[in-house]
Design a protein around this motif. Structure first.
Motif, PDB file in Angstrom:
ATOM      1  N   GLU A 130       0.662  -1.231  -0.047  1.00  0.00           N
ATOM      2  CA  GLU A 130       0.247   0.243   0.047  1.00  0.00           C
ATOM      3  C   GLU A 130       1.037   1.214   0.055  1.00  0.00           C
ATOM      4  OE1 GLU A 130      -2.562   0.476   3.756  1.00  0.00           O
ATOM      5  OE2 GLU A 130      -0.249  -0.036   4.926  1.00  0.00           O
ATOM      6  N   THR A 131       0.873   2.582  -0.881  1.00  0.00           N
ATOM      7  CA  THR A 131       1.247   3.454  -0.790  1.00  0.00           C
ATOM      8  C   THR A 131       1.518   3.960   1.066  1.00  0.00           C
ATOM      9  OG1 THR A 131      -0.985   4.903  -0.542  1.00  0.00           O
ATOM     10  CG2 THR A 131       0.312   4.103  -2.775  1.00  0.00           C
ATOM     11  N   ASN A 132       2.829   5.334   1.157  1.00  0.00           N
ATOM     12  CA  ASN A 132       2.873   5.617   2.622  1.00  0.00           C
ATOM     13  C   ASN A 132       1.554   6.264   3.070  1.00  0.00           C
ATOM     14  OD1 ASN A 132       5.063   3.892   3.043  1.00  0.00           O
ATOM     15  ND2 ASN A 132       6.537   5.896   2.070  1.00  0.00           N
ATOM     16  N   LYS A 133       0.845   6.891   2.095  1.00  0.00           N
ATOM     17  CA  LYS A 133       0.107   8.256   2.291  1.00  0.00           C
ATOM     18  C   LYS A 133      -1.295   6.734   2.726  1.00  0.00           C
ATOM     19  CE  LYS A 133      -3.728  10.540  -0.021  1.00  0.00           C
ATOM     20  NZ  LYS A 133      -3.884  11.618  -1.375  1.00  0.00           N
ATOM     21  N   ALA A 134      -1.462   6.223   2.188  1.00  0.00           N
ATOM     22  CA  ALA A 134      -2.511   4.897   2.881  1.00  0.00           C
ATOM     23  C   ALA A 134      -2.668   4.444   3.928  1.00  0.00           C
ATOM     24  CB  ALA A 134      -2.981   3.645   1.353  1.00  0.00           C
ATOM     25  N   TRP A 135      -0.898   4.408   4.183  1.00  0.00           N
ATOM     26  CA  TRP A 135      -0.853   2.932   5.155  1.00  0.00           C
ATOM     27  C   TRP A 135      -0.753   3.828   6.480  1.00  0.00           C
ATOM     28  CZ3 TRP A 135       5.258   2.414   6.335  1.00  0.00           C
ATOM     29  CH2 TRP A 135       5.471   1.925   8.161  1.00  0.00           C
ATOM     30  N   LEU A 136      -0.104   6.249   6.314  1.00  0.00           N
ATOM     31  CA  LEU A 136      -0.092   6.380   6.836  1.00  0.00           C
ATOM     32  C   LEU A 136      -2.026   7.168   7.689  1.00  0.00           C
ATOM     33  CD1 LEU A 136       1.084   8.691   8.970  1.00  0.00           C
ATOM     34  CD2 LEU A 136       1.010  10.679   7.074  1.00  0.00           C
ATOM     35  N   LEU A 137      -2.740   6.653   6.704  1.00  0.00           N
ATOM     36  CA  LEU A 137      -4.295   7.649   7.156  1.00  0.00           C
ATOM     37  C   LEU A 137      -4.479   6.088   7.584  1.00  0.00           C
ATOM     38  CD1 LEU A 137      -4.981   8.968   3.389  1.00  0.00           C
ATOM     39  CD2 LEU A 137      -5.072  10.573   6.310  1.00  0.00           C
ATOM     40  N   ARG A 138      -4.509   5.122   7.780  1.00  0.00           N
ATOM     41  CA  ARG A 138      -4.644   4.088   8.369  1.00  0.00           C
ATOM     42  C   ARG A 138      -4.581   3.995   9.530  1.00  0.00           C
ATOM     43  NH1 ARG A 138      -2.409  -0.824   9.009  1.00  0.00           N
ATOM     44  NH2 ARG A 138      -1.095  -0.187   7.063  1.00  0.00           N
ATOM     45  N   GLU A 139      -3.005   3.826   9.729  1.00  0.00           N
ATOM     46  CA  GLU A 139      -2.852   4.431  10.910  1.00  0.00           C
ATOM     47  C   GLU A 139      -3.349   5.504  12.209  1.00  0.00           C
ATOM     48  OE1 GLU A 139      -1.659   2.247  12.707  1.00  0.00           O
ATOM     49  OE2 GLU A 139      -0.406   0.484  10.507  1.00  0.00           O
ATOM     50  N   ILE A 140      -3.583   6.680  11.219  1.00  0.00           N
ATOM     51  CA  ILE A 140      -4.071   7.882  11.957  1.00  0.00           C
ATOM     52  C   ILE A 140      -5.718   7.195  12.392  1.00  0.00           C
ATOM     53  CG2 ILE A 140      -5.098  10.428  11.090  1.00  0.00           C
ATOM     54  CD1 ILE A 140      -2.419  10.419   9.890  1.00  0.00           C
ATOM     55  N   LYS A 141      -6.330   6.639  11.808  1.00  0.00           N
ATOM     56  CA  LYS A 141      -7.221   6.353  11.622  1.00  0.00           C
ATOM     57  C   LYS A 141      -7.790   5.381  13.249  1.00  0.00           C
ATOM     58  CE  LYS A 141     -11.249   3.762  10.491  1.00  0.00           C
ATOM     59  NZ  LYS A 141     -11.728   2.945   9.441  1.00  0.00           N
TER      60      LYS A 141
END
Length: 74
Positions: free
Chosen positions: A49-60
């Protein structure tokens, strides 16, 4: 989260929040270093997954952990 792992008291919720903060820090660090569109090439393509998707998932996940701490705080 699987119900059996759901933090049931304030101490457990706080521990879970700390763990989730570590995960968001890892995602933010990789994103800063490699960019939003980068992926981890060591993972199988089906798991990338892109870092963007990973970061957004972890923020959630952190947001949910914060809400849990607030709910269970004495």
């Amino acid at each position: 989260m699987t119900p059996q792992y759901e933090p049931r008291d304030f101490t457990a919720a706080l521990g879970y929040l700390i763990e989730e903060c570590g995960e968001v820090l890892a995602a933010a660090g990789k994103t800063l270093r490699w960019g939003l569109s980068s992926v981890n090439p060591e993972l199988p393509v089906s798991e990338q997954e892109t870092n963007k998707a990973w970061l957004l998932r972890e923020i959630k996940d952190v947001e949910a952990a914060i809400a849990r701490v607030r709910r269970l705080m004495p």
